[in-house]
Design a protein around this motif. Structure first.
Motif, PDB file in Angstrom:
ATOM      1  N   ALA A   1     -80.586 -28.180  45.669  1.00 33.91           N
ATOM      2  CA  ALA A   1     -81.951 -27.791  46.052  1.00 33.91           C
ATOM      3  C   ALA A   1     -81.997 -27.469  47.542  1.00 33.91           C
ATOM      4  N   VAL A   2     -82.930 -26.619  47.924  1.00 35.88           N
ATOM      5  CA  VAL A   2     -83.123 -26.350  49.349  1.00 35.88           C
ATOM      6  C   VAL A   2     -84.350 -27.154  49.790  1.00 35.88           C
ATOM      7  N   VAL A   3     -84.091 -28.301  50.405  1.00 35.70           N
ATOM      8  CA  VAL A   3     -85.163 -29.230  50.789  1.00 35.70           C
ATOM      9  C   VAL A   3     -84.827 -29.764  52.173  1.00 35.70           C
ATOM     10  N   GLU A   4     -85.770 -29.704  53.086  1.00 38.85           N
ATOM     11  CA  GLU A   4     -85.494 -30.311  54.397  1.00 38.85           C
ATOM     12  C   GLU A   4     -86.740 -30.988  54.933  1.00 38.85           C
ATOM     13  N   ARG A   5     -86.505 -32.006  55.756  1.00 42.12           N
ATOM     14  CA  ARG A   5     -87.609 -32.717  56.390  1.00 42.12           C
ATOM     15  C   ARG A   5     -87.862 -32.100  57.757  1.00 42.12           C
ATOM     16  N   ILE A   6     -89.116 -31.824  58.017  1.00 41.02           N
ATOM     17  CA  ILE A   6     -89.462 -31.290  59.340  1.00 41.02           C
ATOM     18  C   ILE A   6     -90.192 -32.412  60.065  1.00 41.02           C
ATOM     19  N   SER A   7     -89.629 -32.867  61.177  1.00 43.23           N
ATOM     20  CA  SER A   7     -90.240 -33.998  61.889  1.00 43.23           C
ATOM     21  C   SER A   7     -91.375 -33.525  62.781  1.00 43.23           C
ATOM     22  N   GLY A   8     -92.310 -34.441  62.994  1.00 42.93           N
ATOM     23  CA  GLY A   8     -93.386 -34.209  63.958  1.00 42.93           C
ATOM     24  C   GLY A   8     -94.616 -33.617  63.359  1.00 42.93           C
TER      25      GLY A   8
END
Ligand code: EPZ
Length: 429
Positions: A422-429
């Motif tokens: 899967a293409v999943v990422e966490r974006i902080s802030g």
């Protein structure tokens, strides 16, 4: 505030290790208050709710030692944690702590049983419904407790100790069953609980209490009998696999297509939900140490479900199943019978193109051929994850806001999904 960005459209293929169950871990940790000896819990998931409960238990005087921090076992990160409540330093659970997590109210059972008193803040309402505590109060009164409500606190006393009794739950409650079970282990004489919750997490708690020296029979059925003992000892116990995490990833695969082995889990934990998935056209097979879930092409078939206490279809999978049904080839009906306000995901799924209409406690879902990515957010844990799995199957980009809900109950969500393509990422802030 962190967000999760998903680019949908990839099938899931690979292995997903299933973590220890959040909803077993919480009552098991609370059971450590029942003894001055050490309770060691293996396979404890690393979650925000577990950390919050550690703070609450620390406030009562529990020493907590984490061993082998995040070591790899069978491909999963598991933690072993020692809980030692040598001395209870405070029998009050304050509003500031209890209001953050409803399950912390459950400390009332062990504190009352061991110390003869507990003052615990009312947990208040929450996003999925009013969630009163009348069954806890009524049940503990049947064990001889004197209980008053004063300034938003439940004041419970049993200066001469709790006394075994019979209590018939007018309605099935998981949390109140946990509390009655824990309280009755140290009551004088026999307690019989009727119409008890039969969830696997209740059985897990009972097994741990038995390992601590409690005398319990019937857990997993609707009548549980407890013969009180004078004291409990320490024990070592492994937290059972998370059936809601298992069901969630199974529904994700059903939605995106692919072939995934869900490791360290068991079909027996969620028979009804798997039955619904099979009816939707998903192939599910039991394998040594796990469950294989496959869907390669073919339509998602519409399936009607109604949530019910275990062994019925779990309310904690209702939102995820609705996400799946939003892509079905036809119309399905989803009825929620446990909580009165657990459809907040409906309007967010609609942002992705889902067609759902609500009438009372029933949602009518008209499947659509494509969902399209959008920014979304949800106000509880399971609703949030339903948006993640819908995003995995949607065309284009979905951004799920308020990720702290997911961190409460899903361990290493992005990593587990990314490992399967899967293409999943966490974006902080
Ligand atoms: C547990 O909550 C779970 N939480 C919930 O999971 C789950 O949705 C629920 O059981 C039902 O399966 C944990 O285990 C930590 P209940 P609990 O008491 O024990 C009513 C998640 O996402 N009721 O079985 O709080 C209540 O309002 C969470 O992980 C009373 O009326 O649920 C509800 O309508 C969300 N009076 C019904 O009973 C009471 O005194 C069932 O609730 C107690 C409950």
């Amino acid at each position: 505030m962190d967000r999760i960005r998903i680019v949908g459209g990839n099938p899931l293929n690979g292995v997903i290790p299933i973590s220890g169950a959040k909803n077993a871990a919480l009552p098991l940790m609370i059971a450590s208050l029942l003894t001055d000896d050490t309770l060691t819990l293996e396979n404890l998931p690393h979650l925000a709710d577990v950390e919050q409960l550690q703070r609450i238990l620390g406030n009562h005087g529990v020493d907590i030692a984490v061993v082998g921090r995040r070591e790899r076992q069978d491909g999963a990160y598991a933690r072993t944690v020692h809980f030692t409540a040598r001395t209870i330093v405070d029998t009050t659970a304050p509003y500031e702590l209890v209001s953050k997590m409803r399950a912390s109210f459950w400390v009332i059972g062990p504190l009352l049983a061991r110390m003869g008193e507990a003052r615990v803040s009312l947990p208040g309402g929450c996003a999925i419904g009013t969630r009163p505590v009348d069954l806890f109060i009524d049940g503990l009164r049947h064990l001889g407790a004197e209980i008053d409500i004063d300034n938003g606190y439940v004041d419970a006393r049993a200066p001469k100790g709790l006394i075994g009794g019979r209590y018939v739950f007018p309605k099935v409650s998981v949390g109140a069953t946990h509390v009655m079970l824990m309280a009755a282990t140290l009551a004088r004489g026999q307690t019989v609980i009727e119409n008890a919750a039969r969830e696997p997490e209740v059985v897990d708690l009972a097994n741990c209490l038995i390992a601590m020296g409690a005398k319990i029979s019937g857990a997993g059925t609707s009548i549980i009998t407890i013969d009180g003992v004078a004291a409990l000892s320490g024990a070592r116990h492994r937290v059972l696999p998370d059936r809601i995490e298992t069901g969630t990833y199974a529904m994700a695969v059903a939605m995106t297509g692919g072939d995934v082995l869900l490791q360290n889990t068991s079909e027996k934990l969620l028979e009804n939900a798997l039955l619904a998935l099979r009816r939707s056209g998903t192939e599910i097979t039991a394998e040594a140490g796990g469950i294989r879930v496959r869907r390669n092409g073919g339509d998602i078939l519409p399936v009607d479900v109604t949530t019910d206490p275990f062994p019925g279809f779990p309310t904690d999978l209702q939102a995820q199943f609705m996400a799946l049904m939003s892509r079905a080839n036809g119309i399905s009906h989803i009825t929620e019978t446990i909580f009165e306000n657990r459809f907040m995901h409906v309007q967010e799924l609609a942002r992705l193109g889902a067609q759902v209409s609500l009438s009372g406690q029933t949602a009518t879902v008209t499947g659509v051929p494509v969902l399209r990515g959008a920014p979304v957010m949800a106000t509880d844990l399971r609703a949030s994850v339903s948006l993640v799995i819908a995003g995995l199957a949607a065309e284009g980009e979905t951004v799920v806001n308020r990720v702290y809900h997911l961190d409460r109950g899903f361990e290493r969500l992005e990593e587990k999904l990314t490992n399967c393509g899967a293409v999943v990422e966490r974006i902080s802030g």
